[in-house]
Design an enzyme around this catalytic site. Structure first.
Site, PDB file in Angstrom:
ATOM      1  N   HIS A  82       0.849  -1.194   0.000  1.00 56.49           N
ATOM      2  CA  HIS A  82       0.000   0.000   0.000  1.00 56.49           C
ATOM      3  C   HIS A  82       0.877   1.233   0.000  1.00 56.49           C
ATOM      4  O   HIS A  82       1.935   1.234   0.625  1.00 56.49           O
ATOM      5  CB  HIS A  82      -0.915   0.012   1.237  1.00 56.49           C
ATOM      6  CG  HIS A  82      -2.072   0.938   1.078  1.00 56.49           C
ATOM      7  ND1 HIS A  82      -1.990   2.263   1.391  1.00 56.49           N
ATOM      8  CD2 HIS A  82      -3.310   0.716   0.595  1.00 56.49           C
ATOM      9  CE1 HIS A  82      -3.151   2.832   1.118  1.00 56.49           C
ATOM     10  NE2 HIS A  82      -3.970   1.923   0.629  1.00 56.49           N
ATOM     11  N   ASP A 142      -7.962  -5.585  -0.351  1.00 57.24           N
ATOM     12  CA  ASP A 142      -8.371  -6.346  -1.534  1.00 57.24           C
ATOM     13  C   ASP A 142      -8.049  -7.834  -1.435  1.00 57.24           C
ATOM     14  O   ASP A 142      -8.685  -8.652  -2.090  1.00 57.24           O
ATOM     15  CB  ASP A 142      -7.704  -5.767  -2.800  1.00 57.24           C
ATOM     16  CG  ASP A 142      -8.335  -4.451  -3.207  1.00 57.24           C
ATOM     17  OD1 ASP A 142      -9.532  -4.273  -2.943  1.00 57.24           O
ATOM     18  OD2 ASP A 142      -7.638  -3.607  -3.787  1.00 57.24           O
TER      19      ASP A 142
HETATM   20  N1  ACO Z   1       4.212  -7.582  -4.422  1.00 57.50           N
HETATM   21  C1  ACO Z   1       5.582  -7.618  -4.452  1.00 57.50           C
HETATM   22  N2  ACO Z   1       6.346  -6.555  -4.185  1.00 57.50           N
HETATM   23  C2  ACO Z   1       5.722  -5.418  -3.851  1.00 57.50           C
HETATM   24  C3  ACO Z   1       4.315  -5.319  -3.763  1.00 57.50           C
HETATM   25  C4  ACO Z   1       3.566  -6.456  -4.067  1.00 57.50           C
HETATM   26  N3  ACO Z   1       2.223  -6.428  -4.031  1.00 57.50           N
HETATM   27  N4  ACO Z   1       3.970  -4.071  -3.413  1.00 57.50           N
HETATM   28  C5  ACO Z   1       5.128  -3.402  -3.262  1.00 57.50           C
HETATM   29  N5  ACO Z   1       6.165  -4.214  -3.527  1.00 57.50           N
HETATM   30  C6  ACO Z   1       7.584  -3.858  -3.510  1.00 57.50           C
HETATM   31  C7  ACO Z   1       7.969  -3.253  -4.842  1.00 57.50           C
HETATM   32  O1  ACO Z   1       8.394  -4.217  -5.754  1.00 57.50           O
HETATM   33  C8  ACO Z   1       9.064  -2.296  -4.444  1.00 57.50           C
HETATM   34  O2  ACO Z   1      10.246  -3.039  -4.239  1.00 57.50           O
HETATM   35  P1  ACO Z   1      11.659  -2.456  -4.693  1.00 57.50           P
HETATM   36  O3  ACO Z   1      11.851  -1.197  -3.879  1.00 57.50           O
HETATM   37  O4  ACO Z   1      12.617  -3.550  -4.368  1.00 57.50           O
HETATM   38  O5  ACO Z   1      11.547  -2.162  -6.148  1.00 57.50           O
HETATM   39  C9  ACO Z   1       8.612  -1.785  -3.090  1.00 57.50           C
HETATM   40  O6  ACO Z   1       7.787  -2.827  -2.536  1.00 57.50           O
HETATM   41  C10 ACO Z   1       7.810  -0.500  -3.178  1.00 57.50           C
HETATM   42  O7  ACO Z   1       6.713  -0.739  -4.085  1.00 57.50           O
HETATM   43  P2  ACO Z   1       6.034   0.335  -4.997  1.00 57.50           P
HETATM   44  O8  ACO Z   1       5.280  -0.354  -6.064  1.00 57.50           O
HETATM   45  O9  ACO Z   1       7.031   1.366  -5.407  1.00 57.50           O
HETATM   46  O10 ACO Z   1       5.066   1.004  -3.957  1.00 57.50           O
HETATM   47  P3  ACO Z   1       3.918   1.995  -4.316  1.00 57.50           P
HETATM   48  O11 ACO Z   1       3.655   2.783  -3.111  1.00 57.50           O
HETATM   49  O12 ACO Z   1       4.216   2.741  -5.575  1.00 57.50           O
HETATM   50  O13 ACO Z   1       2.718   1.003  -4.691  1.00 57.50           O
HETATM   51  C11 ACO Z   1       0.913  -0.408  -4.631  1.00 57.50           C
HETATM   52  C12 ACO Z   1       1.665   0.688  -3.877  1.00 57.50           C
HETATM   53  C13 ACO Z   1       0.579   0.069  -6.057  1.00 57.50           C
HETATM   54  C14 ACO Z   1      -0.389  -0.686  -3.903  1.00 57.50           C
HETATM   55  C15 ACO Z   1       1.790  -1.666  -4.682  1.00 57.50           C
HETATM   56  O14 ACO Z   1       2.037  -2.133  -3.378  1.00 57.50           O
HETATM   57  C16 ACO Z   1       1.177  -2.749  -5.555  1.00 57.50           C
HETATM   58  O15 ACO Z   1       1.350  -2.738  -6.764  1.00 57.50           O
HETATM   59  N6  ACO Z   1       0.415  -3.699  -4.936  1.00 57.50           N
HETATM   60  C17 ACO Z   1      -0.296  -4.717  -5.693  1.00 57.50           C
HETATM   61  C18 ACO Z   1      -1.617  -4.154  -6.222  1.00 57.50           C
HETATM   62  C19 ACO Z   1      -2.611  -3.938  -5.127  1.00 57.50           C
HETATM   63  O16 ACO Z   1      -2.812  -4.783  -4.269  1.00 57.50           O
HETATM   64  N7  ACO Z   1      -3.302  -2.786  -5.183  1.00 57.50           N
HETATM   65  C20 ACO Z   1      -4.374  -2.451  -4.235  1.00 57.50           C
HETATM   66  C21 ACO Z   1      -3.993  -1.259  -3.405  1.00 57.50           C
HETATM   67  S1  ACO Z   1      -5.208  -0.968  -2.126  1.00 57.50           S
HETATM   68  C22 ACO Z   1      -6.547  -0.327  -2.950  1.00 57.50           C
HETATM   69  O17 ACO Z   1      -6.453   0.300  -3.960  1.00 57.50           O
HETATM   70  C23 ACO Z   1      -7.866  -0.613  -2.371  1.00 57.50           C
END
Ligand code: ACO
Length: 375
Positions: A263, A316
């Protein structure tokens, strides 16, 4: 200062983009107009929460009754809109979120307040949209199943009626309660991507139906609301408890995102996830068989994510497993999210219009300079 000298924050992470009194999202809790989500999930109904968000305060008994009556009275949609719903719900290449976005946009023409952005008109539109979106979801599912349209039932709550319209079967008290709680948890979350989209549209002084249409498009994405469907699809792909570890190791090796985890704001866990997980797990345990299996697989995924990445499930993730245990078709998970988040969107659209300034940030230009067309 020139915009070229200012560092842009990718994804606007950590940027406070405006003031709001609707909700606060904090590491330690989630609060709707000052009320803790833990309190609301146990002691309120979705209708209570919808009133709280839209009107701005907790309703007394008579205010709540009047509000519920307004919602029930607004449930039916015009015949033309039913026809369009049937058409788009069964059109090739249309996800139910695309169909829902299309019908919501179409409904604008039938709303007598469509072009009126006054507070009174926007409250009326908020109630209509809240009632009508559940109806569209029900009608879409009827059309997909090739069954006749199920009309709304005025004796049922918002959550129970939503389930009833999708299937023609009255849900059990427990099923209606679980969906009611999920709607409470999904209702509002400050400047998330879809709400921010709605506020940007509203900020141009465009209308509520337009802002909601844009918000639905934003919510559809798998990084936002679409994750509840993707989380369940991923569990189905994993398939067995034995396959969890190899699947996860392969996902880590290929940098595949685990849907329903992580998140932008919550770094030590999403307060909504454990509430829904608890309810869903209890229901699945009673149901047994496959319903239970998905929770077992999901919990193993969760344990590995914690062990290897310290990344936690967002709302989710349990939503996917819970709705699946209840037999709700996967492509309707994000539309059901809309049936709830419509209240948060409308509260923000009204807040934006009440004290409006066009939302127009800058970009930092990174392209070439000084090019000559003829040289
Ligand atoms: N699976 C694996 N790795 C993850 C995940 C995940 N679900 N989420 C974050 N990470 C990792 C990233 O790979 C990144 O690692 P790195 O620094 O080694 O490259 C680090 O954690 C930071 O992740 P970002 O994607 O930069 O974080 P951001 O704040 O931009 O993204 C997001 C948040 C989009 C929710 C992300 O966690 C994600 O894509 N999750 C999966 C989709 C999801 O579940 N979305 C629902 C969100 S809640 C809602 O909308 C109701």
């Amino acid at each position: 200062m020139s915009s070229a000298t200012v560092e842009a924050k990718k994804g606007l992470e950590g940027i406070i983009a405006g003031d709001s009194a609707v909700c606060s999202v904090e590491q330690g809790g989630l609060f709707y107009r000052g009320y803790d989500i833990q309190d609301l999930a146990v002691n309120a109904t979705f209708e209570d929460v919808a009133y709280l968000l839209l009107v701005g305060q907790k309703p007394n008994a008579s205010q709540l009754e009047a509000f519920k009556k307004d919602l029930i009275a607004a449930r039916e949609i015009p015949a033309d809109a039913i026809e369009l719903t049937k058409k788009v719900a069964t059109a090739p290449h249309m996800h139910p979120m695309d169909a829902l976005r299309t019908v919501v946009s179409y409904l604008a023409q039938f709303d007598p307040d469509c072009q009126d952005n006054s507070a009174e008109a926007e409250l009326r539109k908020s109630k209509r949209l809240t009632a009508q979106i559940a109806t569209i979801i029900g009608h879409m599912q009827n059309a997909i199943d090739g069954k006749p349209i199920v009309k709304p039932d005025a004796s049922l709550s918002h959550a129970a009626n939503l389930l009833y319209m999708m299937t023609g079967q009255k849900p059990t008290e427990e099923e209606a309660h679980i969906v009611d709680v999920s709607l409470i948890l999904y209702a509002e979350h400050d400047f998330n991507a879809s709400t921010f989209t709605a506020r940007v549209i509203a900020g141009t002084l465009s209308d509520m139906h337009g802002a909601v249409t844009g918000a639905i498009a934003a919510l559809k994405g798998p990084l936002h609301g679409g994750a509840n469907e993707q989380a369940m699809e991923m569990l189905k792909e994993i398939g067995t408890i034995e396959n969890v570890e190899p699947f996860m190791q392969s996902a880590f090796a290929t940098k595949r995102k685990i849907m329903g985890f992580g998140h932008r704001v919550y770094k030590s866990g999403d307060h909504r996830a454990s509430i829904l997980h608890g309810l869903g797990r209890k229901y699945a345990d009673k149901k047994g068989g496959d319903a239970k299996k998905w929770f077992e697989i999901g919990e193993k995924v969760q344990a590995i994510m914690d062990r290897e990445k310290r990344i936690f499930p967002n709302v989710d993730f349990p939503c996917g497993m819970t709705y699946y245990a209840m037999g709700i078709p996967v492509p309707q998970y994000t539309p059901i999210f809309v049936a709830s988040r419509i209240t948060g969107w409308c509260a923000h659209i009204m807040e934006q219009h009440a004290d409006n300034r066009l939302i127009r940030p800058l970009s930092r230009y990174t392209g070439p300079n000084g090019l000559k067309w003829n040289g």
